[in-house]
Design a protein around this motif. Structure first.
Motif, PDB file in Angstrom:
ATOM      1  N   LEU A 163       0.824  -1.208   0.000  1.00 23.57           N
ATOM      2  CA  LEU A 163       0.000   0.000   0.000  1.00 23.57           C
ATOM      3  C   LEU A 163       0.855   1.254   0.000  1.00 23.57           C
ATOM      4  N   LEU A 164       2.040   1.165   0.547  1.00 17.89           N
ATOM      5  CA  LEU A 164       2.970   2.283   0.553  1.00 17.89           C
ATOM      6  C   LEU A 164       3.789   2.357  -0.725  1.00 17.89           C
ATOM      7  N   VAL A 165       4.276   1.208  -1.189  1.00 12.22           N
ATOM      8  CA  VAL A 165       5.261   1.184  -2.274  1.00 12.22           C
ATOM      9  C   VAL A 165       4.612   1.431  -3.630  1.00 12.22           C
ATOM     10  N   ILE A 166       3.505   0.758  -3.930  1.00 18.85           N
ATOM     11  CA  ILE A 166       2.935   0.819  -5.279  1.00 18.85           C
ATOM     12  C   ILE A 166       2.491   2.231  -5.662  1.00 18.85           C
ATOM     13  N   PRO A 167       1.700   2.953  -4.839  1.00 23.33           N
ATOM     14  CA  PRO A 167       1.368   4.335  -5.233  1.00 23.33           C
ATOM     15  C   PRO A 167       2.598   5.231  -5.333  1.00 23.33           C
ATOM     16  N   THR A 168       3.573   5.027  -4.450  1.00 27.15           N
ATOM     17  CA  THR A 168       4.782   5.846  -4.509  1.00 27.15           C
ATOM     18  C   THR A 168       5.532   5.627  -5.817  1.00 27.15           C
ATOM     19  N   VAL A 169       5.650   4.377  -6.249  1.00 29.56           N
ATOM     20  CA  VAL A 169       6.362   4.065  -7.486  1.00 29.56           C
ATOM     21  C   VAL A 169       5.624   4.635  -8.693  1.00 29.56           C
ATOM     22  N   VAL A 170       4.317   4.402  -8.776  1.00 34.23           N
ATOM     23  CA  VAL A 170       3.535   4.855  -9.933  1.00 34.23           C
ATOM     24  C   VAL A 170       3.559   6.375 -10.042  1.00 34.23           C
ATOM     25  N   LEU A 171       3.330   7.064  -8.935  1.00 29.70           N
ATOM     26  CA  LEU A 171       3.297   8.529  -8.972  1.00 29.70           C
ATOM     27  C   LEU A 171       4.680   9.113  -9.210  1.00 29.70           C
ATOM     28  N   THR A 172       5.711   8.452  -8.721  1.00 31.83           N
ATOM     29  CA  THR A 172       7.075   8.928  -8.983  1.00 31.83           C
ATOM     30  C   THR A 172       7.389   8.885 -10.469  1.00 31.83           C
ATOM     31  N   VAL A 173       7.055   7.793 -11.123  1.00 36.54           N
ATOM     32  CA  VAL A 173       7.343   7.659 -12.553  1.00 36.54           C
ATOM     33  C   VAL A 173       6.544   8.677 -13.364  1.00 36.54           C
ATOM     34  N   LEU A 174       5.253   8.808 -13.074  1.00 42.25           N
ATOM     35  CA  LEU A 174       4.420   9.747 -13.831  1.00 42.25           C
ATOM     36  C   LEU A 174       4.871  11.191 -13.636  1.00 42.25           C
ATOM     37  N   SER A 175       5.111  11.589 -12.408  1.00 44.46           N
ATOM     38  CA  SER A 175       5.522  12.972 -12.158  1.00 44.46           C
ATOM     39  C   SER A 175       6.902  13.256 -12.737  1.00 44.46           C
ATOM     40  N   SER A 176       7.800  12.290 -12.670  1.00 45.52           N
ATOM     41  CA  SER A 176       9.140  12.491 -13.230  1.00 45.52           C
ATOM     42  C   SER A 176       9.087  12.653 -14.740  1.00 45.52           C
ATOM     43  N   VAL A 177       8.230  11.890 -15.403  1.00 47.61           N
ATOM     44  CA  VAL A 177       8.092  12.019 -16.856  1.00 47.61           C
ATOM     45  C   VAL A 177       7.538  13.384 -17.227  1.00 47.61           C
ATOM     46  N   LEU A 178       6.541  13.860 -16.501  1.00 48.00           N
ATOM     47  CA  LEU A 178       5.938  15.160 -16.809  1.00 48.00           C
ATOM     48  C   LEU A 178       6.940  16.288 -16.630  1.00 48.00           C
ATOM     49  N   VAL A 179       7.662  16.281 -15.516  1.00 48.56           N
ATOM     50  CA  VAL A 179       8.645  17.343 -15.275  1.00 48.56           C
ATOM     51  C   VAL A 179       9.795  17.247 -16.274  1.00 48.56           C
ATOM     52  N   ALA A 180      10.253  16.037 -16.548  1.00 45.39           N
ATOM     53  CA  ALA A 180      11.349  15.865 -17.501  1.00 45.39           C
ATOM     54  C   ALA A 180      10.946  16.309 -18.899  1.00 45.39           C
ATOM     55  N   TYR A 181       9.713  16.057 -19.288  1.00 40.58           N
ATOM     56  CA  TYR A 181       9.232  16.491 -20.601  1.00 40.58           C
ATOM     57  C   TYR A 181       9.275  18.011 -20.721  1.00 40.58           C
ATOM     58  N   GLY A 182       8.930  18.710 -19.647  1.00 40.68           N
ATOM     59  CA  GLY A 182       9.000  20.167 -19.667  1.00 40.68           C
ATOM     60  C   GLY A 182      10.421  20.669 -19.804  1.00 40.68           C
ATOM     61  N   PHE A 183      11.351  20.069 -19.063  1.00 33.83           N
ATOM     62  CA  PHE A 183      12.748  20.511 -19.144  1.00 33.83           C
ATOM     63  C   PHE A 183      13.382  20.143 -20.478  1.00 33.83           C
ATOM     64  N   ALA A 184      13.012  19.014 -21.043  1.00 33.02           N
ATOM     65  CA  ALA A 184      13.690  18.520 -22.242  1.00 33.02           C
ATOM     66  C   ALA A 184      13.157  19.117 -23.535  1.00 33.02           C
ATOM     67  N   ARG A 185      11.891  19.502 -23.579  1.00 34.27           N
ATOM     68  CA  ARG A 185      11.284  19.882 -24.846  1.00 34.27           C
ATOM     69  C   ARG A 185      10.779  21.323 -24.914  1.00 34.27           C
ATOM     70  N   PHE A 186      10.724  22.035 -23.802  1.00 34.08           N
ATOM     71  CA  PHE A 186      10.171  23.389 -23.822  1.00 34.08           C
ATOM     72  C   PHE A 186      11.222  24.397 -23.379  1.00 34.08           C
ATOM     73  N   LYS A 187      11.102  25.600 -23.913  1.00 37.02           N
ATOM     74  CA  LYS A 187      11.936  26.718 -23.510  1.00 37.02           C
ATOM     75  C   LYS A 187      11.060  27.736 -22.778  1.00 37.02           C
ATOM     76  N   PHE A 188      11.449  28.056 -21.558  1.00 37.83           N
ATOM     77  CA  PHE A 188      10.691  29.005 -20.757  1.00 37.83           C
ATOM     78  C   PHE A 188      11.674  29.780 -19.892  1.00 37.83           C
ATOM     79  N   PRO A 189      11.273  30.927 -19.363  1.00 36.70           N
ATOM     80  CA  PRO A 189      12.203  31.739 -18.564  1.00 36.70           C
ATOM     81  C   PRO A 189      12.741  30.979 -17.357  1.00 36.70           C
ATOM     82  N   LEU A 190      14.037  31.174 -17.115  1.00 38.95           N
ATOM     83  CA  LEU A 190      14.737  30.592 -15.971  1.00 38.95           C
ATOM     84  C   LEU A 190      14.744  29.058 -16.005  1.00 38.95           C
ATOM     85  N   ARG A 191      14.624  28.489 -17.194  1.00 34.34           N
ATOM     86  CA  ARG A 191      14.622  27.033 -17.284  1.00 34.34           C
ATOM     87  C   ARG A 191      15.939  26.448 -16.792  1.00 34.34           C
TER      88      ARG A 191
END
Length: 297
Positions: A94-122
């Protein structure tokens, strides 16, 4: 006519080279077998110790028990009496599975912003995110405890699950950024020409290509969270919410009189089984995600 020793020397030279190659290969295999045995011996010893008596465990160095104890797993699973290891394993998943799933999803979203978009103070924000990797965990444990206490999250799984949902693991973000940067930008451009927006590009085009890196991040986070002892010790107080790491320690501390170490060993074997299975079944994707930074030809 050639000298008669010339034609004989050449086959002998080829045969000697073949023998040398076979000898080197045999030495390499023997060295790998010895190294593998040294690596796996503690696990074999742990498994065999779960069938030993205390006298056999501490009295001899033999790997094979002189007398097998067959009920160590049954008695060990019963725990201390109030809660069985069914509760502790359920809490851990109950602790590990939600932590793993949300970690992967949030990391992909943030990484996509850093890797593909240009914005101030990136670049500055990326440097600040990477710099948090240099902070020792013990430096931020007191501020985290105070924040979670003021939010009423102590003695719950929220201190683990909520940060995972908001991209608070810079190691995985950095790993995903490096992987996404290795993907050709022509994929994004062709998708834009077909009328795709950024979320569609991410979830329908880039996400399937990022699967090896995502599985690698999931394996890392699963093993780290499963084996974590310090954070559950700080944030979880109720025995009924203990994960397996705290349960093993509690079993040692709460045993009155003589500690039945074969039961502790038996539960330790069951505790390490899920991470081992997850790693071996996902080994192909794990190696690919670590070794590659783009698309293979």
């Amino acid at each position: 006519m050639p000298h008669p020793t010339t034609s004989v020397a050449q086959p002998r030279s080829a045969a000697s080279r073949a023998q040398s190659a076979m000898l080197r290969k045999a030495i390499k295999h023997i060295a790998l077998l010895l190294l593998g045995w040294l690596m796996i011996y503690p696990l074999i010893w742990l498994f065999m110790s779960s069938f030993k008596t205390n006298a056999d465990l501490f009295g001899t160095l033999n790997l094979w028990p002189s007398k097998f104890v067959w009920d160590s797993y049954v008695k060990g699973w019963a725990g201390t009496g109030q809660y069985t290891y069914t509760t502790f394993f359920y809490n851990t998943f109950l602790l590990v599975i939600p932590t793993v799933v949300l970690t992967v999803l949030s990391s992909v979203l943030v990484a996509y912003g850093f890797a593909r978009f240009k914005f101030p103070l990136r670049n500055l924000m990326f440097v600040l995110m990477i710099s948090t990797l240099m902070l020792p965990h013990t430096v931020i444990i007191i501020p985290r405890y105070l924040i979670f206490r003021n939010m009423g999250w102590l003695d719950s799984f929220f201190p683990f699950i909520v940060p995972a949902a908001f991209g608070c693991f810079p190691f995985f973000i950095f790993m995903m950024v490096q992987f996404i940067r290795g993907l050709p930008k022509e994929l994004d451009e062709s998708a834009v020409m077909d009328g795709c927006n950024p979320p569609t590009i991410l979830f329908r085009i880039l996400l399937p290509l990022c699967m090896p890196a995502m599985i690698s991040a999931a394996i890392f986070q699963f093993i780290w969270t499963w084996n974590d002892f310090f954070n559950p010790l700080i944030f979880i107080n109720s025995v009924k919410k203990f994960p397996i790491s705290l349960a093993l320690r509690m079993t040692i501390d709460s045993t009155g009189g003589t500690i039945e170490w074969n039961q502790i060993m038996a539960m330790a074997v069951l505790a390490i089984l899920p991470p081992v299975l997850v790693f071996f079944f996902s080994q192909k994707y794990f190696v690919e995600g670590i070794a590659t930074t783009g698309i293979k030809g």
